[in-house]
Design an enzyme around this catalytic site. Sequence first.
Site, PDB file in Angstrom:
ATOM      1  N   LEU A 175       0.849  -1.202   0.062  1.00 54.32           N
ATOM      2  CA  LEU A 175      -0.013   0.020   0.134  1.00 54.32           C
ATOM      3  C   LEU A 175       0.875   1.208  -0.070  1.00 54.32           C
ATOM      4  O   LEU A 175       1.898   1.239   0.219  1.00 54.32           O
ATOM      5  CB  LEU A 175      -0.882  -0.005   1.240  1.00 54.32           C
ATOM      6  CG  LEU A 175      -1.783  -1.046   1.608  1.00 54.32           C
ATOM      7  CD1 LEU A 175      -2.707  -1.225   2.902  1.00 54.32           C
ATOM      8  CD2 LEU A 175      -3.084  -1.221   0.380  1.00 54.32           C
ATOM      9  N   SER A 176       0.367   2.479  -0.347  1.00 52.94           N
ATOM     10  CA  SER A 176       1.074   3.428  -0.199  1.00 52.94           C
ATOM     11  C   SER A 176       1.801   3.780   0.884  1.00 52.94           C
ATOM     12  O   SER A 176       3.007   4.191   1.006  1.00 52.94           O
ATOM     13  CB  SER A 176       0.407   4.929  -0.818  1.00 52.94           C
ATOM     14  OG  SER A 176      -0.756   5.017   0.282  1.00 52.94           O
ATOM     15  N   GLU A 177       1.189   3.320   2.159  1.00 49.18           N
ATOM     16  CA  GLU A 177       1.885   3.541   3.475  1.00 49.18           C
ATOM     17  C   GLU A 177       1.364   2.513   4.556  1.00 49.18           C
ATOM     18  O   GLU A 177       0.134   2.060   4.342  1.00 49.18           O
ATOM     19  CB  GLU A 177       1.417   4.814   4.280  1.00 49.18           C
ATOM     20  CG  GLU A 177       1.726   6.102   3.469  1.00 49.18           C
ATOM     21  CD  GLU A 177       3.385   6.421   3.346  1.00 49.18           C
ATOM     22  OE1 GLU A 177       4.109   5.715   4.209  1.00 49.18           O
ATOM     23  OE2 GLU A 177       3.705   7.476   2.583  1.00 49.18           O
ATOM     24  N   THR A 178       2.294   1.992   5.300  1.00 48.41           N
ATOM     25  CA  THR A 178       1.878   1.195   6.298  1.00 48.41           C
ATOM     26  C   THR A 178       2.444   2.064   7.481  1.00 48.41           C
ATOM     27  O   THR A 178       3.432   2.448   7.789  1.00 48.41           O
ATOM     28  CB  THR A 178       2.600  -0.132   6.332  1.00 48.41           C
ATOM     29  OG1 THR A 178       2.135  -1.074   5.298  1.00 48.41           O
ATOM     30  CG2 THR A 178       2.502  -0.866   7.542  1.00 48.41           C
TER      31      THR A 178
END
Length: 261
Positions: free
Chosen positions: A45-48
């Site tokens: 994902l774009s961020e974790t």
Amino acid sequence: MTSLPFVQVDAFADAPFTGNPAAVMPLGQWLAHDVLQAIAAENNLSETAFTVPTPDDPDADYALRWFTPAVEVKLCGHATLASGHVLMERDSVRFRTRHAGILTVSRTEQGYALSLPAWTMEPRPLPDLAAGLGGAPLESHWREGGYSLFLFPDAAAVRALSPDFARLRALGDIMLIATAAGEESDIVSRVFVPGGGVDEDPVTGSAHGLLTPFWANRLGRNRISAHQASARGGRIGCALEGDRVILTGACRTVIEGRFSL
């Protein structure tokens, strides 16, 4: 085998399949940096966001770090909002971060409010980045740390952009923000971070920490409605309050489970 809690949240989401997905993984203690990075790459994902409780910290409830599939980042708004959505027990929750200080997420009638530092930019020619971004920007601006902003003549020009991601990736971990005055909102934007492992970010809270003071100065007011015109799309309420930007939006939990190491 180690089992870790995993929650996927759509942040700044007005409806299903909108906003920006973030993984939130509450931990009891920090794992090694390379393990955190590998988990973020696996999530893709774009961020974790990873959190650890800080019971001895009088100013924060949790420590917070964010990773794209490729790098750890200095500031991420949507994954902070998502973390507040997952962890909030009362009316607000405070996060201590490594580079952006204390960030607070609070409940509102519409969802949540996120307090970020208000970051200003300086005009600067950025010909290599502009060439990779495409289109014909009217202005370019820069902030140290790898943040660039390009002003376009209208929303249609922002929507029409088709960046050369390979060219931009070679220039390093730089956020490129394309923006213009909006149509159904005050402003519109798209955000690209190919050097950080995210070609186009769906909805970017940290970018609006830059966009809000930029547009507040131009529009002559401190409250702005924003639309990030990615394929998923997202709407953000933006307010400039002194040296802070307050972003408002809703969150939706879409997946809950366990991550096994």
